[in-house]
Motif scaffolding. Structure first.
Motif, PDB file in Angstrom:
ATOM      1  N   PRO A  25       1.079  -0.820  -0.121  1.00 46.55           N
ATOM      2  CA  PRO A  25       0.071   0.110   0.345  1.00 46.55           C
ATOM      3  C   PRO A  25       0.940   0.694   0.286  1.00 46.55           C
ATOM      4  N   TRP A  26       2.488   1.386   0.029  1.00 46.64           N
ATOM      5  CA  TRP A  26       2.704   1.951   0.430  1.00 46.64           C
ATOM      6  C   TRP A  26       3.236   2.859  -1.220  1.00 46.64           C
ATOM      7  N   HIS A  27       3.744   1.339  -1.322  1.00 48.80           N
ATOM      8  CA  HIS A  27       4.059   1.962  -3.136  1.00 48.80           C
ATOM      9  C   HIS A  27       2.910   2.693  -4.098  1.00 48.80           C
ATOM     10  N   GLN A  28       2.196   1.423  -3.540  1.00 45.64           N
ATOM     11  CA  GLN A  28       0.549   2.286  -4.774  1.00 45.64           C
ATOM     12  C   GLN A  28      -0.038   3.772  -4.676  1.00 45.64           C
ATOM     13  N   ALA A  29       0.342   4.115  -2.905  1.00 40.89           N
ATOM     14  CA  ALA A  29      -0.165   5.678  -2.226  1.00 40.89           C
ATOM     15  C   ALA A  29       0.497   6.758  -3.098  1.00 40.89           C
ATOM     16  N   LEU A  30       2.434   6.569  -3.253  1.00 42.34           N
ATOM     17  CA  LEU A  30       2.110   7.663  -3.836  1.00 42.34           C
ATOM     18  C   LEU A  30       2.683   7.620  -4.956  1.00 42.34           C
ATOM     19  N   ALA A  31       3.054   5.792  -5.498  1.00 42.04           N
ATOM     20  CA  ALA A  31       2.299   6.045  -7.442  1.00 42.04           C
ATOM     21  C   ALA A  31       0.959   6.783  -7.535  1.00 42.04           C
ATOM     22  N   ASP A  32       0.369   6.904  -6.818  1.00 44.40           N
ATOM     23  CA  ASP A  32      -1.060   6.977  -7.554  1.00 44.40           C
ATOM     24  C   ASP A  32      -1.468   8.831  -6.849  1.00 44.40           C
ATOM     25  N   GLY A  33      -0.001   9.141  -6.001  1.00 46.14           N
ATOM     26  CA  GLY A  33       0.096  10.648  -5.354  1.00 46.14           C
ATOM     27  C   GLY A  33      -0.672  11.232  -4.946  1.00 46.14           C
ATOM     28  N   ARG A  34      -1.188  10.338  -3.400  1.00 51.83           N
ATOM     29  CA  ARG A  34      -1.642   9.913  -2.349  1.00 51.83           C
ATOM     30  C   ARG A  34      -0.917  10.165  -1.217  1.00 51.83           C
ATOM     31  N   ARG A  35      -1.226  10.692  -0.086  1.00 43.39           N
ATOM     32  CA  ARG A  35      -0.202  10.361   1.392  1.00 43.39           C
ATOM     33  C   ARG A  35      -0.469   8.813   1.693  1.00 43.39           C
ATOM     34  N   ALA A  36       1.124   8.456   1.852  1.00 43.00           N
ATOM     35  CA  ALA A  36       1.190   6.717   2.654  1.00 43.00           C
ATOM     36  C   ALA A  36       0.440   6.651   3.963  1.00 43.00           C
ATOM     37  N   PRO A  37      -0.330   5.258   4.005  1.00 43.38           N
ATOM     38  CA  PRO A  37      -1.286   5.330   4.958  1.00 43.38           C
ATOM     39  C   PRO A  37      -0.246   4.720   5.402  1.00 43.38           C
ATOM     40  N   GLY A  38      -1.359   5.407   7.133  1.00 42.64           N
ATOM     41  CA  GLY A  38      -0.440   5.421   8.476  1.00 42.64           C
ATOM     42  C   GLY A  38      -1.431   6.436   9.141  1.00 42.64           C
ATOM     43  N   MET A  39      -1.141   6.639  10.337  1.00 44.40           N
ATOM     44  CA  MET A  39      -2.053   7.539  11.756  1.00 44.40           C
ATOM     45  C   MET A  39      -1.044   8.881  11.594  1.00 44.40           C
ATOM     46  N   VAL A  40      -1.928   9.346  11.480  1.00 40.15           N
ATOM     47  CA  VAL A  40      -2.317  10.556  12.230  1.00 40.15           C
ATOM     48  C   VAL A  40      -2.398  11.270  13.459  1.00 40.15           C
ATOM     49  N   MET A  41      -1.758  11.486  14.557  1.00 35.57           N
ATOM     50  CA  MET A  41      -2.080  12.262  15.946  1.00 35.57           C
ATOM     51  C   MET A  41      -2.888  13.753  15.746  1.00 35.57           C
ATOM     52  N   GLY A  42      -3.666  13.504  16.492  1.00 29.28           N
ATOM     53  CA  GLY A  42      -3.861  15.081  16.955  1.00 29.28           C
ATOM     54  C   GLY A  42      -2.609  16.242  17.554  1.00 29.28           C
ATOM     55  N   ARG A  43      -2.725  17.191  18.202  1.00 25.30           N
ATOM     56  CA  ARG A  43      -1.666  17.579  19.083  1.00 25.30           C
ATOM     57  C   ARG A  43      -1.804  17.488  20.891  1.00 25.30           C
ATOM     58  N   ASN A  44      -0.907  17.879  20.958  1.00 25.32           N
ATOM     59  CA  ASN A  44      -0.564  17.329  22.320  1.00 25.32           C
ATOM     60  C   ASN A  44      -0.169  18.479  23.069  1.00 25.32           C
ATOM     61  N   PRO A  45      -1.793  18.669  23.438  1.00 25.57           N
ATOM     62  CA  PRO A  45      -0.825  20.493  24.406  1.00 25.57           C
ATOM     63  C   PRO A  45       0.149  20.831  25.384  1.00 25.57           C
ATOM     64  N   ASN A  46       0.476  19.721  25.588  1.00 25.22           N
ATOM     65  CA  ASN A  46       1.190  19.750  26.796  1.00 25.22           C
ATOM     66  C   ASN A  46       3.011  19.467  26.269  1.00 25.22           C
ATOM     67  N   ALA A  47       2.937  19.797  24.191  1.00 22.46           N
ATOM     68  CA  ALA A  47       4.349  18.589  24.093  1.00 22.46           C
ATOM     69  C   ALA A  47       5.823  19.812  23.918  1.00 22.46           C
ATOM     70  N   ALA A  48       5.430  20.742  24.219  1.00 22.61           N
ATOM     71  CA  ALA A  48       6.986  21.420  24.637  1.00 22.61           C
ATOM     72  C   ALA A  48       7.745  20.732  26.082  1.00 22.61           C
ATOM     73  N   MET A  49       6.349  20.910  26.938  1.00 18.35           N
ATOM     74  CA  MET A  49       6.590  20.850  27.943  1.00 18.35           C
ATOM     75  C   MET A  49       7.332  19.356  27.974  1.00 18.35           C
ATOM     76  N   ASP A  50       6.684  18.419  27.623  1.00 17.57           N
ATOM     77  CA  ASP A  50       6.938  17.070  27.569  1.00 17.57           C
ATOM     78  C   ASP A  50       8.380  16.876  27.241  1.00 17.57           C
ATOM     79  N   ALA A  51       8.596  17.105  25.829  1.00 22.95           N
ATOM     80  CA  ALA A  51      10.205  17.091  25.621  1.00 22.95           C
ATOM     81  C   ALA A  51      11.067  18.090  26.513  1.00 22.95           C
ATOM     82  N   LEU A  52      10.828  19.006  26.719  1.00 21.83           N
ATOM     83  CA  LEU A  52      11.989  19.353  27.919  1.00 21.83           C
ATOM     84  C   LEU A  52      11.773  18.432  28.355  1.00 21.83           C
TER      85      LEU A  52
END
Length: 459
Positions: free
Chosen positions: A333-360
């Protein structure tokens, strides 16, 4: 969250390390269609630092301890994948998003990227140069010494790679055979001497402690070998039992051979840390040391402290515009999506409002030292009870300015990070969209620790 009270916290503060990483979690998948995805690539970044992660999911052989094996290193399949991957990279490099700020690190991981053909390596290196890179950008190629011959070495250098990370795991031939590694000790040392002779690039070796048949004497020799090998940096990783590995299946049948328990692994870590530091090696994190300042370990540090990391390839992970992103591992499916000009299959997550502090917090604990001045006053007050218990249990030293992990704390660093994030989840600060400290009262119980009660601390 706290560990256990013990006269020997290095060995007994926790029962085991069960994960290589820790995070607060809680973010939910984001529904993102192809139109929105394309809009992201037309939008300039807001990140202060950026890196590229490029995934090459092929291996010549599956190691006994690995549960990340994805695809055998079939030359034709690899070349087809590399062609599609480089096309994808070339398209991405021209977008306003990629061009809006430079990248200071690139990491080509896997899998075993060094198994790719010389021509594919040359094309990948050329494609990476199409991105805006900082003048001192760190370009790392991961892999194994087996098969990484002179043509590949010189092709990589000519293409701009300036850092190489090799999975040695152990120099002992018997231990390596047990782990399904390929070369013997003599060949490893010979090849490392060849690659480090002229300091043309930074060479890093990974070692694992706790492998079957790797006793204390073998580990001491592993440390001696890596210090004498000429490498510029070394990672010391504890073997983590993972389901689905050959080692796991062998253990279920009672055939893994002798292996160090958690207490012995703690002693191995302590020996490695003390010996390296007594030999003049500088510790950059709880698991990484360098003998030369040419080794920066930039990508790894950026990843820990939450830099924007653009991922490419089947199975790659990173974050884009503050959203976590993980592509699926299945090649078809990765090859097929790229051949079709689409985003490769996978998961996108919502923003973590605490991302900056968690990273620190994660980045600081990974180095073993947290400046309390970096924490807002309410958060510092919220975390001090936890830090005080860590100090009582011999896992940290606490002053008015710093929280510094002890040797035991550094060994159990990931457990401490996991405990910290669990504590924050159960006791969120009031305000800024977060619930009050007792919102999860049903899940939080007082724990009597050394004469006083700390709400929310659970061992």
């Amino acid at each position: 969250m706290t560990g256990l009270p013990s006269p020997d916290p290095l060995k007994f503060a926790f029962t085991a390390k069960t994960s290589a990483h820790a995070s607060r979690g809680g973010a939910r998948p984001l529904a993102l269609d192809d139109k929105d995805w394309q809009a992201w690539w037309q939008t300039a970044t807001e990140a202060e630092e950026r890196a590229l992660y490029i995934h090459v999911p092929f291996c010549k052989k599956r190691c006994s301890f690995c549960n990340f094996f994805e695809n055998g290193a079939n030359p034709a399949r690899m070349s087809r994948y590399m062609a599609a991957l480089c096309d994808n990279l070339q398209q991405a490099a021209k977008t306003p998003f990629a061009l809006s700020a430079p990248f200071s690190a690139v990491y080509v991981g896997g899998g075993t990227p060094t198994d790719m053909a010389v021509d594919d390596l040359a094309r990948l290196a050329e494609t990476i140069q199409g991105f805006p890179l900082t003048q001192d950008a760190e370009l790392t190629l991961e892999g194994r010494l087996n098969g990484f011959d002179e043509p590949k070495w010189h092709t990589a250098l000519a293409g701009g790679f300036n850092r190489f990370s090799f999975g040695v795991q152990s120099f002992d031939t018997q231990v390596r055979q047990q782990a399904a590694r390929i070369d013997d000790r003599a060949r490893l040392l010979e090849r490392l001497a060849e690659l480090t002779r002229y300091d043309e690039a930074v060479i890093v070796a990974d070692l694992i402690f706790g492998l079957p048949d790797q006793d204390d004497a073998i580990w001491r020799q592993d440390i001696a070998d890596v210090m004498a090998s000429g490498v510029h940096g070394v990672d010391l990783y504890q073997l983590i039992a993972m389901a689905g590995t050959h080692l796991d299946r062998a253990e279920s049948k009672g055939k893994p051979g002798w292996a160090a328990d958690s207490q012995q692994r703690a002693s191995m870590y302590a020996y490695g840390a003390h010996t390296l530091e007594q030999g003049g090696w500088q510790r950059l994190s709880c698991s990484h040391w360098r003998r030369s300042e040419t080794e920066q370990s930039r990508y790894n540090q950026m990843a820990k402290r939450g830099a924007e990391i653009l991922p490419f390839g089947a199975g790659a992970g990173g974050n884009v515009h503050g959203h976590g992103l993980m592509y699926g591992r299945d090649l078809a499916p990765w090859h097929q999506a790229l051949a079709d000009g689409r985003r490769a299959p996978g998961m996108v997550m919502g923003r973590n409002p605490n991302a900056a502090m968690d990273a620190l917090l994660r980045g600081a604990l990974d180095t073993g030292r947290l400046s309390l001045a970096l924490l807002p006053d309410p958060l510092r007050g919220q975390l001090l009870p936890l830090f005080q218990v860590w100090q009582q249990y011999g896992l940290a030293a606490l002053t008015a300015e710093w929280l510094e992990l002890t040797l035991a704390g550094r060994f159990w660093s990931v457990n401490l990070q996991a405990g910290l994030f669990e504590y924050l989840q159960l006791n969120p600060l009031a305000g800024a969209g977060e619930r009050g400290p007792h919102a999860n009262a049903a899940a939080v119980r007082p724990v009597e620790i050394v004469g006083h009660s700390v709400t929310g601390l659970r061992r």
